[in-house]
Design an enzyme around this catalytic site. Structure first.
Site, short mmCIF file in Angstrom:
data_model
loop_
_atom_site.label_atom_id
_atom_site.label_comp_id
_atom_site.label_asym_id
_atom_site.label_seq_id
_atom_site.Cartn_x
_atom_site.Cartn_y
_atom_site.Cartn_z
N ARG A 79 0.81 -1.22 0.00
CA ARG A 79 0.00 0.00 0.00
C ARG A 79 0.85 1.28 0.00
NH1 ARG A 79 -3.25 1.51 3.28
NH2 ARG A 79 -4.87 2.26 1.86
N TYR A 133 0.00 3.55 -3.07
CA TYR A 133 -0.81 4.75 -2.76
C TYR A 133 -0.08 5.73 -1.84
CZ TYR A 133 -4.24 0.91 -3.37
OH TYR A 133 -4.92 -0.19 -3.77
N CYS A 156 13.84 -5.92 -4.02
CA CYS A 156 14.83 -5.28 -4.87
C CYS A 156 14.16 -4.19 -5.69
CB CYS A 156 15.45 -6.35 -5.76
SG CYS A 156 17.01 -5.83 -6.37
N1 LLP Z 1 -17.99 -2.78 -2.11
C1 LLP Z 1 -17.42 -2.66 -3.32
C2 LLP Z 1 -18.21 -2.91 -4.52
C3 LLP Z 1 -16.05 -2.33 -3.42
O1 LLP Z 1 -15.51 -2.19 -4.62
C4 LLP Z 1 -15.30 -2.12 -2.24
C5 LLP Z 1 -13.88 -1.78 -2.32
C6 LLP Z 1 -15.95 -2.27 -1.00
C7 LLP Z 1 -17.30 -2.59 -0.98
C8 LLP Z 1 -15.24 -2.10 0.30
O2 LLP Z 1 -14.72 -0.83 0.48
P1 LLP Z 1 -14.03 -0.43 1.88
O3 LLP Z 1 -15.11 -0.40 2.92
O4 LLP Z 1 -13.02 -1.49 2.18
O5 LLP Z 1 -13.41 0.87 1.62
N2 LLP Z 1 -6.88 -1.64 -2.25
C9 LLP Z 1 -7.36 -0.35 -1.82
C10 LLP Z 1 -8.85 -0.36 -1.58
C11 LLP Z 1 -9.64 -0.80 -2.78
C12 LLP Z 1 -11.12 -0.88 -2.49
C13 LLP Z 1 -11.84 -1.52 -3.61
N3 LLP Z 1 -13.24 -1.70 -3.40
C14 LLP Z 1 -6.58 0.07 -0.59
O6 LLP Z 1 -5.72 -0.68 -0.14
O7 LLP Z 1 -6.78 1.18 -0.06
#
Ligand code: LLP
Length: 433
Positions: A331, A335, A362
């Site tokens: 992450r 990001y 690396c």
């Molecule tokens: N529902 C849908 C359709 C989604 O696409 C997502 C997240 C969630 C629920 C859940 O969202 P949350 O409550 O976790 O924010 N890899 C990124 C986050 C990508 C989120 C993708 N979709 C990170 O590490 O910040």
């Protein structure tokens, strides 16, 4: 500062999670190590389920978005909290199935589900498929006919909301790969088409506007737009949609300055919006689904590393290298995400050295944080990074052929292994020579 109520410091000046000494956990299970506090996960679940009850009654359900962390252990916890599950791939679906998760409470998402994944979903009997596009609708229609199955679906709608978050995790605006748009009539057209399909019942609509969002307003705006759209569908097509899935995206605290919304405030505000638009448009109240991922698991997790090389470049910077990095937590490199760092075996010592925390891959960008104030560190110290319960294990990789870490779950003062540490044999197990 400790980000989560499951973290404390004991009389040995060691960080604890769920009452267990992290230095002892590191010794027993090795590092890098993901540690989850089950009781904290359950507390987070209950914040949502209780506030849903309080502000919307029984006509709703919280679905855990398993992309944040998908393990069989977690699926079992979520099922026992009487929540549903959002899965986004055949692999997440299979994990839930193997964990014995009740399939009728599974919502299957994804912008490009394959034929194989859809067949698996239909044969396992998932509760709902959240259809993203016309191609998927036609595919699903054909598969339902071939397999002689009926399925209830929702459509993923882009409500046109621009939530303030990182570009890559913002999803509700028109220029997004997810879903069908409202403003150009695409959403109405696809529902009209689906309504003619014999094995498919359109029961609702879904939206998800982004992730790690701290404002209430975009959620309220999205809810308003979606309920109006449900009323338009009723008016134009005579079709009553009964489910409104408002997605996830609620921000959590990674560092002191992050200021997340209390979930009951969110539920209260959104329930009010839904109720008032329903009244205005003369619609019965829909069943509401919400899909928190990060906010269910993030604060329950930490990662423990062993400090290796500590390198000082005079007048430039102090590097502190750990035995993990972007392979267990990508992450930062993706990001530039912030975390809180605690030297677990010197938890209360004065933080008087500024380090850049480097991983072992690396790749120069393989850092976990820059300009992190810590007590003077030496090789062999245990570094805790928090909160890492969400999108760390689930986004991990074997880059540089580094085996993935183990994960332990602590609960009521005991630890149990929920993910075994990968071995070098695991790393080469699919190689064919
Ligand atoms: N529902 C849908 C359709 C989604 O696409 C997502 C997240 C969630 C629920 C859940 O969202 P949350 O409550 O976790 O924010 N890899 C990124 C986050 C990508 C989120 C993708 N979709 C990170 O590490 O910040």
């Amino acid at each position: 500062m400790l980000q989560s109520e499951c973290l404390t410091i004991n009389q040995d000046n060691h960080l604890t999670i769920g009452g267990l000494d992290t230095v002892s956990l590191a010794k027993e299970y090795g590092t890098p190590l993901y540690v989850m506090d089950e009781d904290q996960v359950r507390r987070n679940c209950r914040l949502y389920t209780n506030s849903m009850k309080q502000f919307y009654g029984d006509n709703g359900m919280i679905l855990y978005a398993s992309k944040a962390q998908c393990t069989m252990a977690l699926c079992k916890i979520i099922a026992s909290e009487k929540m549903g599950l959002d899965v986004v791939s055949g692999g997440e679906l299979y994990t839930a199935h193997k964990a014995g998760f009740p399939m009728e409470h599974v919502y299957f998402h994804g912008n490009n589900k394959t034929e194989e994944e859809l067949k698996l979903a239909l044969s396992l009997g998932v509760g709902r498929i959240v259809v993203d596009n016309l191609h998927e609708l036609s595919l699903l229609d054909r598969l339902c006919t071939e397999m002689n199955k009926n399925i209830s679906i929702l459509f993923r709608i882009k409500p046109g909301i621009d939530a303030h978050t990182h570009d890559f995790i913002m999803t509700g605006q028109i220029d997004s790969k997810f879903g069908v748009a409202l403003e150009n009539g695409e959403a109405m057209d696809i529902i009209k088409k689906a309504a003619t399909m014999k094995n498919i019942s359109v029961v609702g609509v879904h939206c998800h506007i982004g992730s790690q969002i701290f404002d209430l307003e975009p959620f309220c705006e999205a809810a308003k737009i979606m309920v109006h759209f449900m009323a338009d569908v009723k008016q134009e097509l005579g079709l009553s949609l009964t489910e409104l899935n408002l997605g996830g995206g609620f921000g959590v605290q990674y560092i002191e300055t992050d200021d997340p919304i209390a979930y009951d405030k969110y539920m209260e505000a959104v329930s009010q919006v839904v109720k008032s638009v329903c009244k205005e448009r003369n619609l019965p109240l829909p069943r509401i689904l919400m899909e928190p991922g990060r906010s269910i698991v993030a604060s329950a997790g930490i990662t423990l590393y062993t400090v290796g090389a500590v390198k000082t470049i005079p007048n430039v910077r102090h590097y502190l290298a750990v035995d993990g990095g972007m392979c267990d937590n990508p992450r930062y490199i993706l990001y530039q995400a912030d975390y809180t760092f605690i030297l677990a075996n010197k938890a209360n010592n004065e933080k008087n050295v500024c380090y850049t925390v480097a991983g072992k891959c690396c790749e120069s960008g393989d850092l976990l944080g820059r300009d992190v104030m810590l007590p003077a560190a030496e090789s062999g110290d245990i570094l805790a990074v928090t909160p890492t319960g969400a999108y760390n294990f689930s986004m991990s990789s074997n880059y540089n052929r580094i085996p993935r870490p183990a994960m332990v779950m602590v609960s009521e003062g005991k630890a149990r292994l929920v993910i075994k540490r990968e071995t070098y044999e695991d790393v080469i197990k699919n190689d064919c020579v």
